[in-house]
Design a protein around this motif. Structure first.
Motif, short mmCIF file in Angstrom:
data_model
loop_
_atom_site.label_atom_id
_atom_site.label_comp_id
_atom_site.label_asym_id
_atom_site.label_seq_id
_atom_site.Cartn_x
_atom_site.Cartn_y
_atom_site.Cartn_z
N THR A 150 8.48 6.44 5.29
CA THR A 150 7.84 7.74 5.15
C THR A 150 8.80 8.69 4.45
N PHE A 151 8.36 9.23 3.32
CA PHE A 151 9.17 10.16 2.53
C PHE A 151 8.64 11.58 2.70
N ALA A 152 9.51 12.48 3.11
CA ALA A 152 9.14 13.89 3.28
C ALA A 152 9.39 14.63 1.97
N LEU A 153 8.32 15.12 1.35
CA LEU A 153 8.42 15.74 0.03
C LEU A 153 7.96 17.20 0.07
N LEU A 198 14.04 10.36 2.65
CA LEU A 198 13.50 9.48 3.68
C LEU A 198 13.45 10.20 5.02
N GLU A 199 12.30 10.18 5.67
CA GLU A 199 12.15 10.77 7.00
C GLU A 199 12.27 9.71 8.10
N SER A 255 6.72 -1.77 2.47
CA SER A 255 7.98 -2.33 1.96
C SER A 255 7.85 -3.02 0.61
N GLY A 256 6.75 -3.74 0.39
CA GLY A 256 6.61 -4.50 -0.84
C GLY A 256 6.16 -3.70 -2.04
N ALA A 257 5.81 -2.43 -1.83
CA ALA A 257 5.45 -1.57 -2.96
C ALA A 257 6.69 -1.27 -3.81
N ARG A 258 6.49 -1.04 -5.08
CA ARG A 258 7.61 -0.65 -5.93
C ARG A 258 7.93 0.82 -5.69
N ILE A 259 9.21 1.15 -5.64
CA ILE A 259 9.60 2.55 -5.44
C ILE A 259 9.15 3.40 -6.64
N ILE A 260 9.04 2.78 -7.82
CA ILE A 260 8.50 3.47 -8.99
C ILE A 260 7.06 3.93 -8.70
N ASP A 261 6.28 3.06 -8.08
CA ASP A 261 4.88 3.41 -7.79
C ASP A 261 4.78 4.49 -6.71
N ALA A 262 5.74 4.50 -5.79
CA ALA A 262 5.77 5.59 -4.80
C ALA A 262 6.02 6.92 -5.50
N SER A 263 6.92 6.92 -6.49
CA SER A 263 7.21 8.17 -7.22
C SER A 263 6.01 8.60 -8.05
N ARG A 264 5.28 7.63 -8.59
CA ARG A 264 4.08 7.97 -9.37
C ARG A 264 2.96 8.51 -8.49
N THR A 265 2.85 7.96 -7.28
CA THR A 265 1.87 8.48 -6.34
C THR A 265 2.21 9.91 -5.94
N SER A 319 0.83 -1.22 0.00
CA SER A 319 0.00 0.00 0.00
C SER A 319 0.86 1.26 0.00
N ILE A 320 0.33 2.32 -0.62
CA ILE A 320 0.99 3.63 -0.68
C ILE A 320 -0.08 4.68 -0.43
N TRP A 321 0.21 5.65 0.43
CA TRP A 321 -0.78 6.70 0.68
C TRP A 321 -0.07 8.02 1.05
N ARG A 322 -0.87 9.08 1.04
CA ARG A 322 -0.35 10.42 1.35
C ARG A 322 -0.85 10.86 2.72
N GLU A 323 0.03 11.51 3.46
CA GLU A 323 -0.34 12.22 4.69
C GLU A 323 0.34 13.58 4.65
N GLU A 324 -0.45 14.62 4.46
CA GLU A 324 0.07 15.98 4.31
C GLU A 324 1.10 16.01 3.17
N ASP A 325 2.33 16.45 3.46
CA ASP A 325 3.35 16.54 2.40
C ASP A 325 4.26 15.31 2.41
N LYS A 326 3.72 14.19 2.83
CA LYS A 326 4.52 12.97 2.92
C LYS A 326 3.84 11.84 2.15
N ILE A 327 4.68 10.98 1.57
CA ILE A 327 4.19 9.74 0.97
C ILE A 327 4.67 8.60 1.85
N ILE A 328 3.72 7.74 2.24
CA ILE A 328 4.05 6.58 3.07
C ILE A 328 3.83 5.33 2.22
N ALA A 329 4.84 4.48 2.17
CA ALA A 329 4.77 3.29 1.32
C ALA A 329 5.21 2.06 2.10
#
Length: 307
Positions: free
Chosen positions: A192-195, A152-153, A104-114, A92-102
């Motif tokens: 959790t990625f801080a963007l 990465l946060e 482990s099994g998600a593709r990092i490509i899909d995190a960037s697309r989200t 699973s991948i989701w957004r919380e404010e200015d962060k993307i949370i993904a």
């Protein structure tokens, strides 16, 4: 090792029978299409299942190996003993404010697309990296001037004892294509990625440009592990290999790519042994010609085949 009914039954109770496979061919789960059998291949569906599997492996003294999506990995032809765990069902991948949370099994490509879909900048560099989120943290993956440690946060991990911990990015000792995750025995569950907010059209323009560069220069038509070698200080691995006239060199079904010298491709049903022998041949040739020791970026795990 022969998997006992006792171990199989306990693993099936932790998750479900459909998530527990015996004598599963690893080559079916790696980008290189290499690798022998795993004694047990398991795909848990929750964080608690991951914990329980690790605790069971410890209790029963069964070898345990974590497998991402196998994009930067070579598994030897003899396969892997004990339990091999893949977190592909935690994606699973989701957004919380200015962060993307993904997970482990998600593709990092899909995190960037989200991130693009949510108009958040910072993960553009990852739009062509084929690994999982967990694998990206494991090796501090990077491309085109960006890397995981830039964004990465924090992360949630399971320790080798089966305890869940939340760690800051600093606590992972992220450096060029390394982290302390393998040494500590951590299993990444979530990142959790801080963007930063940005115009989605600007983000897309950068991603489109990086995708073009990748597709035009990399041999994506064949299975491979991506860039085989780390960049040696003061040099480029691909240029050294090219100048050593190694492009097109084959051992069995493995070949040094004619399109990008830094890649070794599985051109024709290569064995892991052939692939590894070609890596060693490249290292030896470059060392003899230029005095530079090429260090592998790709990991090699598993056992040699029984003669």
């Amino acid at each position: 090792m022969k998997v006992s009914h006792h171990l199989y039954d306990q693993l099936s109770r932790i998750t479900s029978e459909e998530n527990v496979m015996v004598d599963e061919l690893i080559r079916n789960h790696t980008y290189t299409k290499l690798g022998g059998k795993a004694d047990v291949y398991i795909t848990p569906e929750s964080y608690s299942e991951v914990q329980d599997i690790i605790k069971l492996a410890n209790k029963e003294e069964v070898p345990f190996t974590m497998l991402g999506n196998g994009s930067n990995l070579i598994v030897k032809d003899g396969g892997i003993r004990g339990i091999v765990m893949n977190l592909q069902k935690l994606s699973s991948i989701w957004r919380e404010e200015d962060k993307i949370i993904a997970q482990s099994g998600a593709r990092i490509i899909d995190a960037s697309r989200t991130a693009l879909a949510e108009s958040l900048a910072g993960l553009e560099f990852a739009c062509g990296i084929p690994g999982s989120v967990g694998g990206a943290l494991y090796m501090n993956a990077g491309a085109y001037g960006g890397e995981i440690k830039d964004v990465l946060e924090s992360t949630i991990v399971v320790t080798k004892e089966g305890d869940i911990r939340t760690l800051t990015a600093v606590e992972l000792d992220l450096d060029y294509r390394t982290s302390n995750i393998p040494d500590k025995g951590y299993i990444v569950l979530e990142a959790t990625f801080a963007l930063k907010k940005a115009n989605s059209s600007d983000i897309k323009e950068v991603m489109d440009d990086l995708t073009y560069k990748r597709e035009s220069k990399q041999p994506l038509e064949y299975p491979s592990c991506g860039s085989v070698f780390k960049r040696p200080p003061g040099y480029f691995a691909g240029k050294l290999i090219q100048d050593s006239e190694l492009q097109g060199t084959q051992i069995g079904g493995a070949e040094v790519s004619k399109k990008h010298a830094g890649f070794i491709v599985n051109k024709n049903n290569a064995s892991a042994t052939e692939y590894i022998n070609l890596i060693r041949h490249v290292q030896k040739t470059v060392s003899e010609k230029f005095g530079v020791q090429l260090e592998r970026e790709v990991r090699i795990i598993g056992e040699d085949p029984v003669e």
